[in-house]
Write an enzyme that holds these catalytic residues in place. Structure first.
Site, PDB file in Angstrom:
ATOM      1  N   GLU A 109       0.759  51.371  76.647  1.00  0.00           N
ATOM      2  CA  GLU A 109       0.755  49.908  76.591  1.00  0.00           C
ATOM      3  C   GLU A 109      -0.526  49.358  77.240  1.00  0.00           C
ATOM      4  O   GLU A 109      -1.192  50.046  78.017  1.00  0.00           O
ATOM      5  CB  GLU A 109       1.993  49.341  77.322  1.00  0.00           C
ATOM      6  CG  GLU A 109       3.306  49.794  76.702  1.00  0.00           C
ATOM      7  CD  GLU A 109       4.552  49.143  77.309  1.00  0.00           C
ATOM      8  OE1 GLU A 109       5.444  48.783  76.527  1.00  0.00           O
ATOM      9  OE2 GLU A 109       4.653  49.005  78.532  1.00  0.00           O
ATOM     10  N   ASP A 112       3.479  40.875  82.241  1.00  0.00           N
ATOM     11  CA  ASP A 112       2.040  41.181  82.188  1.00  0.00           C
ATOM     12  C   ASP A 112       1.071  39.991  82.287  1.00  0.00           C
ATOM     13  O   ASP A 112       1.291  38.959  81.646  1.00  0.00           O
ATOM     14  CB  ASP A 112       1.669  41.841  80.846  1.00  0.00           C
ATOM     15  CG  ASP A 112       2.622  42.912  80.403  1.00  0.00           C
ATOM     16  OD1 ASP A 112       3.565  43.215  81.133  1.00  0.00           O
ATOM     17  OD2 ASP A 112       2.403  43.434  79.306  1.00  0.00           O
TER      18      ASP A 112
HETATM   19  C1  FRU Z   1       4.157  45.783  79.031  1.00  0.00           C
HETATM   20  C2  FRU Z   1       4.799  45.226  77.789  1.00  0.00           C
HETATM   21  C3  FRU Z   1       3.803  45.138  76.650  1.00  0.00           C
HETATM   22  C4  FRU Z   1       4.375  44.058  75.786  1.00  0.00           C
HETATM   23  C5  FRU Z   1       4.956  43.125  76.797  1.00  0.00           C
HETATM   24  C6  FRU Z   1       6.204  42.423  76.341  1.00  0.00           C
HETATM   25  O1  FRU Z   1       4.807  45.448  80.200  1.00  0.00           O
HETATM   26  O2  FRU Z   1       5.923  46.019  77.409  1.00  0.00           O
HETATM   27  O3  FRU Z   1       3.584  46.363  75.981  1.00  0.00           O
HETATM   28  O4  FRU Z   1       3.399  43.449  74.999  1.00  0.00           O
HETATM   29  O5  FRU Z   1       5.250  43.888  77.954  1.00  0.00           O
HETATM   30  O6  FRU Z   1       6.598  41.448  77.253  1.00  0.00           O
END
Ligand code: FRU
Length: 485
Positions: A204, A22
């Site tokens: 998320e 992300d």
């Molecule tokens: C989304 C996610 C988020 C989390 C991160 C962990 O892709 O699962 O919810 O904070 O990636 O790397």
């Protein structure tokens, strides 16, 4: 060799090496766009998360910076956001030198192993040198966990409806809104979404912002929620809601589920805080949790989407969230010569270009039944089809290049409903890089983003008229795109 490995994106952001997911902490400050990102510097698969960091003045050319945030005794550093605390409400800087503040999720792997349900908490760090070095806040975590297994991805922004800092947090199947005066002490004021929107997976990476409806004085709030799994073409994807926000509570106007991008490879996208002219600039992770960790690259894994400007437009009776490449993108485009292409009914035509995998194709047409096939000398091809009868746009990457690294990568044709396209001529714009394609129909009304791994550049585009009448593609142009590395 630098940035010239097989499949290496030439004009998209990718980390020099190792695993990325992300985008995090998107914030503009003093002429600089910061891009932090979920990063695991030891391997090309997901692992203990850090925040990687890069900076840019134009969102296209990036300079890599040292890792900004390392895991500590509270856990790994998961996704989150960053703000500039201009009035020094946190007291962590001064009015002369306001702190940059990052708010993120701590994921405690010990708690997870023990089977607890309170191992995700929210933490804070600050920088007094424009993001170059970071100090974790002493009182971390700033928000503890009352028993939500999934409790993460804080998006913080200044909310002038209640004159407070506002934090969006997702807790499994819903959004929580928290308010604060100082970015340190937070109070929960509302929840949204337990019975609204898509719930095929965990919620998320929330984001929320106000946009003015194009051509009117009306303002609406947009909420972005990424979900994994449960996206329309499988795996992870990002839905949005249009509605209102009274400073504490968000309410949605819509009944059906909406998606910002129908392709399989645009996830966890969020927008910049603090941009000039209050522009809403969005960047997504150009991958999917279904197969992202198996992608056929060795030195690094995955890239970000082209930065996109978000806007709201009324089309027919429906408000749509449009996403379209930022205008600065044109600065790295080498303009080709536009021509008009006419294709008789059921006929095909071919366009050659030495490297479609670093190019954009644009045209305007009122045709709605055609197929575009990008091919190379190895017989690999990417097929894009607009089908007016089915009111669907299809992306088929099953023969596009290397696909066998994971069964779900190309097993199904990806589909996008295009039922609300306005009548009359529309722009079709397709951006390609060595390992991606981004399709924008009607200036971002309908968008698909997908990874592809061709083993030679596509050099031929075949266009088929599948309708019973002659069609015209006006101002058809192929432009080269300059590399940015
Ligand atoms: C989304 C996610 C988020 C989390 C991160 C962990 O892709 O699962 O919810 O904070 O990636 O790397």
């Amino acid at each position: 060799e630098l940035y010239n490995e097989p499949y290496r994106p030439q004009w998209h952001f990718s980390p020099e090496k190792k695993w990325m997911n992300d985008p995090n902490g998107l914030v503009y400050y003093k002429g600089v766009y910061h891009l932090f990102y979920q990063y695991y510097p030891e391997d090309i698969v997901w692992g203990p998360m850090h925040w990687g960091h890069a900076v840019s003045q134009d969102l296209l050319h990036w300079e890599h910076k040292p890792v900004a945030l390392y895991p500590d005794r509270h856990g790994y550093i998961f996704s989150g956001s960053a703000v500039v605390d201009t009035r020094n409400t946190s007291g962590l800087g001064s009015l002369e030198n306001p702190p940059m503040i990052a708010i993120f999720t701590y994921h405690d792997p010990k708690g997870e192993k023990e089977g607890r349900n309170d191992y995700q908490t929210q933490g804070m760090a600050y920088s007094l040198d424009h993001g170059d070095s970071w100090t974790k806040y002493m009182g971390n975590p700033i928000i503890k966990n009352d028993g939500f297994k999934d409790f993460r991805d804080p998006k913080v922004f200044w909310n002038d409806k209640s004159d407070k800092w506002t934090m969006l947090l997702v807790a499994g199947d819903h959004l929580q809104i928290w308010l604060s005066d100082n970015l340190i002490d937070w109070k929960k004021v509302s929840e949204f979404g337990r019975d609204q929107g898509a719930h095929g997976g965990v919620w998320e990476c929330p984001d929320m912002f106000k946009l003015q409806v194009e051509g009117s004085k009306e303002e609406k709030w947009v909420l972005l929620i990424s979900i994994n799994p449960g996206a329309p073409n499988g795996g992870s994807g990002t839905q949005y809601f249009i509605g209102d926000f009274d400073g504490e509570t968000f309410s949605s106007d819509q009944e059906e589920n909406r998606w910002i991008d129908w392709g399989m490879d645009d996830y966890a996208g969020v927008t910049y805080n603090n941009t000039p002219d209050n522009k809403r600039i969005f960047i997504g992770w150009m991958s999917n949790w279904l197969y992202g960790q198996q992608a056929p690259t060795k030195k690094w894994r995955s890239a970000m989407t082209v930065p996109r400007i978000l806007s709201l437009k009324k089309i027919g009776d429906t408000l749509s969230l449009m996403n379209y490449p930022i205008s600065q993108f044109n600065a790295i485009v080498e303009n080709g010569i536009p021509k008009n292409i006419t294709i008789d009914k059921k006929e095909k035509t071919q366009v050659g270009f030495d490297n479609f995998n670093q190019a954009q194709v644009t045209f305007t047409t009122d045709a709605k039944d055609f197929q575009l096939v990008f091919k190379n000398g190895l017989g690999e091809h990417l097929d894009l089809t607009m089908d007016d009868h089915k009111k669907l746009f299809f992306l088929d990457r099953s023969q596009s290049g290397t696909t066998d690294f994971e069964k779900d990568f190309a097993s199904k044709e990806q589909q996008m409903p295009i039922g609300n396209l306005p009548s009359g001529p529309l722009e079709v714009r397709i951006l390609l890089d060595r390992s991606s394609v981004e399709i924008f129909i009607d200036k971002g009304q309908y968008v698909m983003t997908a990874q592809i791994f061709p083993n030679e550049n596509y050099d031929t585009l075949s266009i088929e008229n599948r309708s019973d009448r002659t069609i015209n593609l006006r101002n058809f142009v192929v432009d080269g795109i300059h590399g940015v590395w």
